[in-house]
Design an enzyme around this catalytic site. Sequence first.
Site, mmCIF file in Angstrom:
data_model
loop_
_atom_site.group_PDB
_atom_site.id
_atom_site.type_symbol
_atom_site.label_atom_id
_atom_site.label_comp_id
_atom_site.label_asym_id
_atom_site.label_seq_id
_atom_site.Cartn_x
_atom_site.Cartn_y
_atom_site.Cartn_z
ATOM 1 N N LYS A 160 0.772 -1.222 -0.234
ATOM 2 C CA LYS A 160 -0.057 0.146 -0.026
ATOM 3 C C LYS A 160 0.884 1.271 -0.309
ATOM 4 C CE LYS A 160 -4.493 -1.577 1.516
ATOM 5 N NZ LYS A 160 -4.266 -2.902 1.932
ATOM 6 N N GLU A 205 -10.259 6.952 4.596
ATOM 7 C CA GLU A 205 -11.240 6.238 5.510
ATOM 8 C C GLU A 205 -10.093 5.071 5.598
ATOM 9 O OE1 GLU A 205 -11.874 6.426 2.382
ATOM 10 O OE2 GLU A 205 -11.527 4.322 1.854
ATOM 11 N N SER A 259 1.630 -9.747 -1.158
ATOM 12 C CA SER A 259 1.316 -8.189 -1.046
ATOM 13 C C SER A 259 1.704 -7.887 0.453
ATOM 14 C CB SER A 259 -0.310 -7.857 -1.356
ATOM 15 O OG SER A 259 -0.926 -8.861 -0.652
HETATM 16 C C1 LIG Z 1 -5.185 -3.962 1.476
HETATM 17 C C2 LIG Z 1 -4.606 -5.046 1.135
HETATM 18 C C3 LIG Z 1 -4.975 -5.973 0.163
HETATM 19 C C4 LIG Z 1 -6.168 -5.669 -0.809
HETATM 20 O O1 LIG Z 1 -6.049 -4.517 -1.671
HETATM 21 P P1 LIG Z 1 -5.963 -4.428 -3.185
HETATM 22 O O2 LIG Z 1 -6.200 -2.981 -3.500
HETATM 23 O O3 LIG Z 1 -6.844 -5.282 -3.621
HETATM 24 O O4 LIG Z 1 -4.358 -4.827 -3.387
HETATM 25 C C5 LIG Z 1 -4.140 -7.041 -0.301
HETATM 26 N N1 LIG Z 1 -2.846 -7.356 0.424
HETATM 27 C C6 LIG Z 1 -2.729 -6.567 1.700
HETATM 28 C C7 LIG Z 1 -1.574 -7.247 2.685
HETATM 29 C C8 LIG Z 1 -3.453 -5.294 2.080
HETATM 30 O O5 LIG Z 1 -3.050 -4.983 3.056
#
Ligand SMILES: *Cc1c(COP(=O)(O)O)cnc(C)c1O
Length: 407
Positions: free
Chosen positions: A96, A118, A383
């Site tokens: 993020k 938010e 992610s």
């Molecule tokens: C917020 C989040 C997501 C989901 O958000 P996307 O916008 O679909 O990428 C995925 N993995 C993690 C670790 C997150 O914090």
Amino acid sequence: MEFSKYLKEYPDKDGKFGSYGGAYLPEQLVPAMKDIEQAYLTICHSSQFINELRRIRKEFQGRPTPVYHCERLSRMIGNCQIYLKREDLNHSGAHKLNHCMGEGLLAKFMGKHRIIAETGAGQHGVALATAAAFFGLECTIYMGEVDIAKQAPNVARMKVLGANVVPVSRGLKTLKEAVDAAFEDYLENYEDTIYCIGSAVGPHPFPMMVRDFQSVVGVEAREQFQEMMGFLPDVVTACVGGGSNSIGMFVPFLNDPVEIVGVEPLGRGEKMGDHAASMTYGSKGVMHGFDSIMLKDENGEPAPVYSIASGLDYPSVGPEHAFLREVGRVKYDVATDEEAVDAFFKLSRYEGIIPALESSHAVAYAMRRAKEMNTGSILVNLSGRGDKDLDYVIEKYGFGEKYKDFK
Ligand SMILES: *Cc1c(COP(=O)(O)O)cnc(C)c1O
């Protein structure tokens, strides 16, 4: 469809990806969005901006993050090789920050003093508060009271980082009400504030900007994999909530002979309210200022959604995903809570990497596909890291004792 000029052609000048996307806004916000778009289109061609973002990525975020070969996990499954793009090693523990730093830099360029958003589980709030501290911007985060009670560590992180966390006490006191409250703040303060959207969703230009800022993930991963192996992976995959980590991973591979698959949360099952698989079970509609695929209830309103991974429980998806599926370039599949938890423990025990529950959905899919393919390679966008999920997982599933005999 031809993808060699894709980034030049999509979105079009109205912010559309085919029939998806666009900007459905109250009239007084139309000029504010135009200003943001204009500023973005200016700075993304400015070498000063590009160099500054490059420096931030390297020195502050710790990029490039590595691509890692999961040798033990792959061997346990068979002959197909699984690789991870390690966004869990990005500063603050997830992808993020890639778009929050871009949004912060844009705010600075536009002379805005304040960024707001938010947050549900608090991940976006923490990333934005991090960017605000870095750039010396004021930061206000709206959060439902129910979520504040559930997410104490993230609330504490935001406050330590200097953000003003505003509890929202109306309605169900969760994400939806927090969105409404942040939106009202923006309507009053758009002259000195940017509302930083947390994924590749919302009105144009946000889906485009967030995609561009996240593309660093796919650009790096493609180069790193090619350098490691001398060829490209057979399959590229990522989990899909709003769709930011996935779109950033996917776009740099669109023009390659690579299968691309987004993984949505099937939660407890197919019934409405038990999952958040918008692409799989949803239909076309407009919500939160953009046209995409969404889960609707019997009245056509956004349906209730659920996933064990709170970052994935959004009843719609970024418009570019809807488009890329329509033109047949990206496929979407699902993973359940149970599969995600299984992947969470296996990656922890086999590789020493504790993944976020969101990312565990992509790992679960990769494990399922690896077993079916039994040859070739799969590149997963990991992610985020799973520290934030530990207390919850331990309480519900223990320490993964049933995996202790794995060799
Ligand atoms: C917020 C989040 C997501 C989901 O958000 P996307 O916008 O679909 O990428 C995925 N993995 C993690 C670790 C997150 O914090």
